[in-house]
Design a protein around this motif. Structure first.
Motif: not given
Length: 652
Positions: A192, A218-219, A269, A272, A274-275, A285, A287
């Motif tokens: 990301a 996921i991040d 953003d 949080l 993201r996945y 996708s 979040r």
């Protein structure tokens, strides 16, 4: 083979667990805005809106940011990796629907709560993951029956860091790939932000040839996971995706001002996670929503902890039902019906010794006996834990072993103790304690067995303290045994015996190589070491990773990997000489009075820089009278009777 990753999570996960469901189904509507514990400092509160979340995250991050970013050296605050813990190993029955087998499954801290490891077996198959490849072995025929590359862009050279582990349920394996697994050109598309870590979960169907049926990214960095039945909870820790300038010139005040300007421009953003979920050729996708984000009363804004929930009995992974908390943590322990999460506040004081009044550990208790975890109580103890072995629930009380004083042993003022807590309404209240153990030393190992605790401290010698906990209001030390060296892992061997794995040392505390000790603790007033096995200049993964330790109770057999200079094997796996550093597994039989060396097992050597090096063996397990040893190169089957080689199955 032992269980538990070990890897642990801390109190940050409290809110996540109170909100997360047990499956990947949509969560129930949020409860009251105040979701937390008894004290304001421990309470967990939801944000009213995304704007309010952003405002508070910015405020906290601006207060916490330093000249090089959030935390130490421009990275997030150092995070204590999860420590795996093992319980008593023994025979297990075969998987449902299959023939009865005897095998050593993953040993976990408490029965019924599984933890990830690099190899799993249910008696009818052995599944391993190494160097980006999942391998399936049929132990009955001793054949490799399946092989699956987990990412086309990933191979031995594409592996960028961390270690893969897996969980097994029926015909499904969930592979947990840590940060850094994505490599090559694919990284630019999947990451990301530059340098942003990404955790990945892969669901594999094992009913036929292994095939991927779900992929979740996921991040963040993978912290740990726990599995009860088909339900798996995965914990991921992430940091805000902020690019701090880190100029070469300028004062610290100027750097901090520049970093705060970056925080002021950040959006929600940027915090949080993201996945991305892929299944049946489709990718979706998402979040984590602001409504799934909570915070404690005090937080740094430097990290978030997200809990994902998956049902391995379902046909797909789903969105993971993510819930996130703006906090950090250290250790998790579960007794089965209750779950305890701890945090020693190291994120508040990065890179500083903790021998100060705020050297405390916060503990949160949850009822997990029926479905969704329910928050019960919270409390604190002085000092810090070594790992989850320092926690144990027995007869309605929680026993906690801690060390206070200088975290780095620089001042020699450390002291240890055992604290006994009881649930009193919404608080965990201390009802008894015994302190002043090992003054000037720190805890190296802890084991609680029923009403007795065993604590090992070390600086130059290794005192072993039995602690009588039958009266929780008056715990007391019943004896002390001083021997050279130390044990960093303790394992019960039955009949009043305790096994210790650690290092031998001189009178001055200089380590001399691996030692396995057998203690007689039948009389808690007179603990005695009745035998030891010393491997000069050797060391073992079992010293710091109990997963590497195998106790096969039916044969009273200890098996553990040993690294030492000069072990070389031929291509068939037999030992032929000693020239280059390498590894093997050592098998010891435990008798009434000591150890009998059964033998060693080595894997074919690897070749590096024109020399052959003994292969490092990672795990051992038993299936139907066969000892299976696992390395990055493959699996070797050895008969327990006589340790004769039966098969070598390369996986690379």
């Amino acid at each position: 083979m032992t269980g538990g990753r070990y890897r642990t999570v801390g109190w940050a996960t409290v809110a996540a667990l109170t909100l997360a469901g047990c499956t990947a189904q949509p969560p129930a509507p949020p409860g009251p805005r105040d979701r937390g514990g008894p004290a304001a400092g421990l309470r967990l509160v939801a944000f009213d809106s995304c704007d309010e979340a952003l405002r508070q995250l910015r405020t906290a991050a601006k207060a916490a940011v330093g000249p090089w970013g959030l935390g130490v050296d421009g990275d997030v605050t150092p995070y204590a990796a999860a420590e795996r813990a093992a319980a008593v190993g023994g025979a297990a029955k075969g998987a449902a629907g299959g023939p009865a087998t005897s095998f050593s499954g993953t040993t976990v801290h408490e029965a019924g709560v599984d933890e990830p490891d690099l190899v799993k077996t249910d008696g009818r198959r052995i599944v391993t993951v190494s160097r980006g490849v999942l391998s399936v072995v049929d132990p009955a025929s001793r054949r490799l029956t399946g092989r699956l590359a987990l990412d086309p862009s990933t191979g031995p050279r594409g592996y960028a860091g961390g270690e893969a582990n897996l969980l097994l349920h029926g015909d499904r394996a969930l592979v947990l790939l840590p940060d850094g697994w994505v490599a090559g050109p694919a990284a630019a598309k999947r990451r990301a932000a530059p340098g942003a870590p990404q955790a990945r979960l892969v669901l594999v169907d094992l009913a036929g040839a292994p095939r991927v049926v779900g992929d979740y990214r996921i991040d963040g960095r993978l912290v740990d996971a726990r599995q009860v039945g088909a339900t798996t909870r995965v914990v991921v820790r992430s940091a805000p995706r902020l690019a701090f300038p880190q100029p070469a010139k300028g004062t610290d005040a100027q750097r901090i001002a520049a970093n705060r300007a970056v925080v002021d421009k950040a959006t929600v953003d940027d915090w949080l996670p993201r996945y991305q979920v892929t299944a049946d050729g489709r990718t979706v996708s998402g979040r984590v929503g602001c409504d799934r984000l909570s915070r404690p009363a005090g937080f740094s804004g430097a990290s978030l902890v997200t809990v994902l929930s998956f049902d391995l009995g379902s046909t797909a992974l789903g969105a993971g039902d993510p819930v996130t908390v703006a906090a950090d943590g250290d250790t998790v322990y579960s007794s089965g019906p209750r779950l305890y999460l701890t945090n020693d506040n190291r994120w508040r004081f990065p890179a500083r010794p903790s021998g100060r009044p705020d050297d405390i550990t916060e503990i949160y208790q949850f009822d997990v006996s029926a479905g969704t975890p329910r928050y019960v109580a919270a409390g604190t103890v002085p000092g810090r834990l070594i790992n989850q072995y320092a926690l144990s629930e027995w007869d309605g009380h929680l026993r906690v072993a801690t060390t206070t004083g200088d975290r780095w042993d620089r001042r020699g003022d450390s002291v240890s103790g055992v604290h006994v807590l009881r649930t009193d309404g919404a608080r965990l209240t201390e009802v008894g304690a015994v302190t002043d153990l090992g003054r000037g030393e720190r805890i190296y190992a802890v084991r609680f067995l029923g009403p007795t605790g065993y604590v090992v401290t070390f600086r130059q010698t290794d005192p072993l303290y039995p602690v009588d906990l039958r009266d929780p209001t008056r715990p007391r030390v019943t004896g002390e045994l001083k021997v050279n060296g130390y044990s960093s892992y303790l394992h019960p061997a039955g009949d009043g015996r305790l096994l210790g794995v650690g290092q031998e040392a001189t009178d001055q505390g200089r380590i001399q190589g691996l030692q396995v000790s057998l203690f007689d603790v039948a009389d808690p007033a007179r603990p005695n070491r009745i035998a030891r096995h010393h491997v000069a200049q050797g060391w073992s993964d079992a010293e710091f990773d109990p997963h590497a330790f195998l106790w096969w109770a039916p044969e009273r057999l200890v098996v553990l990997p040993v690294m030492r200079p000069g072990v070389v094997a031929d291509r068939a796996g037999g030992e032929v000489g000693r020239a280059a550093p390498g590894g093997e597994v050592l098998a010891l039989r435990v008798g009434a009075d000591g150890f009998t060396e059964v033998g060693t097992v080595a894997h074919p050597p690897s070749v590096a820089n024109g020399a052959e090096w003994g292969m490092r063996i990672r795990r051992s397990l038993v299936v139907d009278g066969v000892l299976w040893t696992v390395s990055d190169a493959g699996l070797k089957a050895t008969a327990l009777a006589g340790l004769t080689t039966l098969a070598w199955l390369p996986t690379t």
